[in-house]
Design a protein around this motif. Structure first.
Motif, PDB file in Angstrom:
ATOM      1  N   GLY A  26       0.728  -0.662  -0.245  1.00  0.00           N
ATOM      2  CA  GLY A  26       0.026   0.018  -0.152  1.00  0.00           C
ATOM      3  C   GLY A  26       0.706   1.056  -0.014  1.00  0.00           C
ATOM      4  N   ALA A  27       0.589   2.229  -0.240  1.00  0.00           N
ATOM      5  CA  ALA A  27       1.222   3.796  -0.011  1.00  0.00           C
ATOM      6  C   ALA A  27       1.797   4.163   0.523  1.00  0.00           C
ATOM      7  N   HIS A  28       0.356   3.920   1.753  1.00  0.00           N
ATOM      8  CA  HIS A  28       0.748   4.076   2.959  1.00  0.00           C
ATOM      9  C   HIS A  28       2.847   3.747   3.510  1.00  0.00           C
ATOM     10  N   ILE A  29       3.110   2.449   3.084  1.00  0.00           N
ATOM     11  CA  ILE A  29       4.398   1.761   2.727  1.00  0.00           C
ATOM     12  C   ILE A  29       5.777   2.580   2.548  1.00  0.00           C
ATOM     13  N   TYR A  30       5.068   2.773   1.507  1.00  0.00           N
ATOM     14  CA  TYR A  30       5.841   4.069   0.702  1.00  0.00           C
ATOM     15  C   TYR A  30       6.129   5.039   1.294  1.00  0.00           C
ATOM     16  N   PHE A  31       4.942   6.018   1.701  1.00  0.00           N
ATOM     17  CA  PHE A  31       5.252   8.230   2.196  1.00  0.00           C
ATOM     18  C   PHE A  31       6.013   7.024   3.921  1.00  0.00           C
ATOM     19  N   VAL A  32       6.037   6.300   4.920  1.00  0.00           N
ATOM     20  CA  VAL A  32       6.216   5.766   4.990  1.00  0.00           C
ATOM     21  C   VAL A  32       7.933   5.881   5.407  1.00  0.00           C
ATOM     22  N   ILE A  33       8.341   5.002   4.307  1.00  0.00           N
ATOM     23  CA  ILE A  33      10.087   4.549   4.246  1.00  0.00           C
ATOM     24  C   ILE A  33      10.276   6.689   3.675  1.00  0.00           C
ATOM     25  N   GLY A  34       9.215   6.420   2.681  1.00  0.00           N
ATOM     26  CA  GLY A  34      10.028   8.282   1.866  1.00  0.00           C
ATOM     27  C   GLY A  34      10.428   9.279   3.529  1.00  0.00           C
ATOM     28  N   ALA A  35       9.125   9.284   4.276  1.00  0.00           N
ATOM     29  CA  ALA A  35       9.557  10.444   5.255  1.00  0.00           C
ATOM     30  C   ALA A  35      10.913   9.289   5.999  1.00  0.00           C
ATOM     31  N   LEU A  36      11.641   7.989   6.205  1.00  0.00           N
ATOM     32  CA  LEU A  36      12.262   8.187   7.054  1.00  0.00           C
ATOM     33  C   LEU A  36      13.602   8.906   5.844  1.00  0.00           C
ATOM     34  N   PHE A  37      13.600   8.416   4.985  1.00  0.00           N
ATOM     35  CA  PHE A  37      14.570   8.924   4.091  1.00  0.00           C
ATOM     36  C   PHE A  37      15.003  10.086   3.899  1.00  0.00           C
ATOM     37  N   VAL A  38      13.499  11.302   4.020  1.00  0.00           N
ATOM     38  CA  VAL A  38      14.054  12.655   4.150  1.00  0.00           C
ATOM     39  C   VAL A  38      14.299  12.965   5.572  1.00  0.00           C
ATOM     40  N   VAL A  39      14.238  13.022   6.657  1.00  0.00           N
ATOM     41  CA  VAL A  39      14.273  12.768   7.657  1.00  0.00           C
ATOM     42  C   VAL A  39      16.588  12.551   8.064  1.00  0.00           C
ATOM     43  N   TRP A  40      16.397  11.103   7.669  1.00  0.00           N
ATOM     44  CA  TRP A  40      17.690  10.690   7.653  1.00  0.00           C
ATOM     45  C   TRP A  40      18.385  11.268   7.390  1.00  0.00           C
ATOM     46  N   PHE A  41      18.462  11.204   5.804  1.00  0.00           N
ATOM     47  CA  PHE A  41      19.324  11.755   4.882  1.00  0.00           C
ATOM     48  C   PHE A  41      18.570  13.664   4.721  1.00  0.00           C
ATOM     49  N   ALA A  42      17.887  14.160   4.803  1.00  0.00           N
ATOM     50  CA  ALA A  42      17.881  15.791   4.936  1.00  0.00           C
ATOM     51  C   ALA A  42      17.088  16.259   5.939  1.00  0.00           C
ATOM     52  N   PRO A  43      17.199  16.372   7.213  1.00  0.00           N
ATOM     53  CA  PRO A  43      16.695  16.330   7.808  1.00  0.00           C
ATOM     54  C   PRO A  43      16.023  17.654   7.930  1.00  0.00           C
TER      55      PRO A  43
END
Length: 198
Positions: free
Chosen positions: A85-102
């Motif tokens: 589902g899209a919600h999984i992709y959203f959370v993974i994307g948010a993790l990417f942003v917070v981790w690499f581009a806080p």
């Protein structure tokens, strides 16, 4: 009505930038990791019919899992029925942003929620269409993203907004809920590193 329900649920994604503002990067990362783990468990149950039936048998004395199933089926799009589902992709994307581009977390994730919602709702009434996407939806995404990022004083917000709008419009795999966040954050990092900003 179903699309509106989906987008209201999508708006819960704003808890991520709000959490970042009030609690910072580390707590937000911990929150996202926990949420992702919970989502993966639920997603496994949703996609595995046999496992779902076993759980239903085990829980039938305590809760009516069929009611929960009906709600999930109602808000799940046809192309998501047999895949993640899209919600999984959203959370993974948010993790990417917070981790690499806080430093860009608040704006990028807010755009991923607000602009995506506006693009979807306005795009449904669009007349200029390309591969099931509308130019009106593209404009809604771009303009709302530009307003958000300009308000937050991002470097060259029109370029970051365009990156997100194009990825959403072209449905860049694996899912725009992930790809838009990654594209905007990488664009923002590159633009910030440039000696000249205009």
């Amino acid at each position: 009505m179903i699309e509106l329900k989906r987008k209201l649920i999508h708006f819960t994604g704003l808890t991520v930038p709000i959490m970042y503002i009030y609690f910072g990067r580390d707590i937000t990362l911990s929150f996202l990791i926990i949420i992702l783990a919970v989502f993966i468990i639920f997603e496994s149950v949703r996609l595995d019919a046999r496992l779902r039936e076993e759980i239903k048998k085990a829980l039938k004395l305590y809760i009516r899992i069929e009611d929960f199933e009906r709600v999930i089926e109602e808000i799940t799009r046809a192309h998501e029925r047999g895949r993640i589902g899209a919600h999984i992709y959203f959370v993974i994307g948010a993790l990417f942003v917070v981790w690499f581009a806080p430093e860009f977390s608040v704006g990028v994730i807010s755009v991923a929620v607000i602009s995506d919602t506006l693009a979807s709702l306005i795009g449904r009434f669009g007349r200029l269409r390309f591969k099931n996407k509308s130019f009106e939806g593209f404009l809604a995404y771009f303009i709302s993203a530009l307003l958000i990022l300009n308000y937050l004083n991002y470097p060259m917000p029109y370029i970051i907004s365009l990156a997100g709008a194009l990825v959403e419009f072209l449905r860049i795999p694996p899912d725009d809920n992930f790809s838009c966040q990654v594209a905007m954050s990488i664009t923002a990092i590159i633009l910030k590193s440039l000696p000249l900003q205009f």
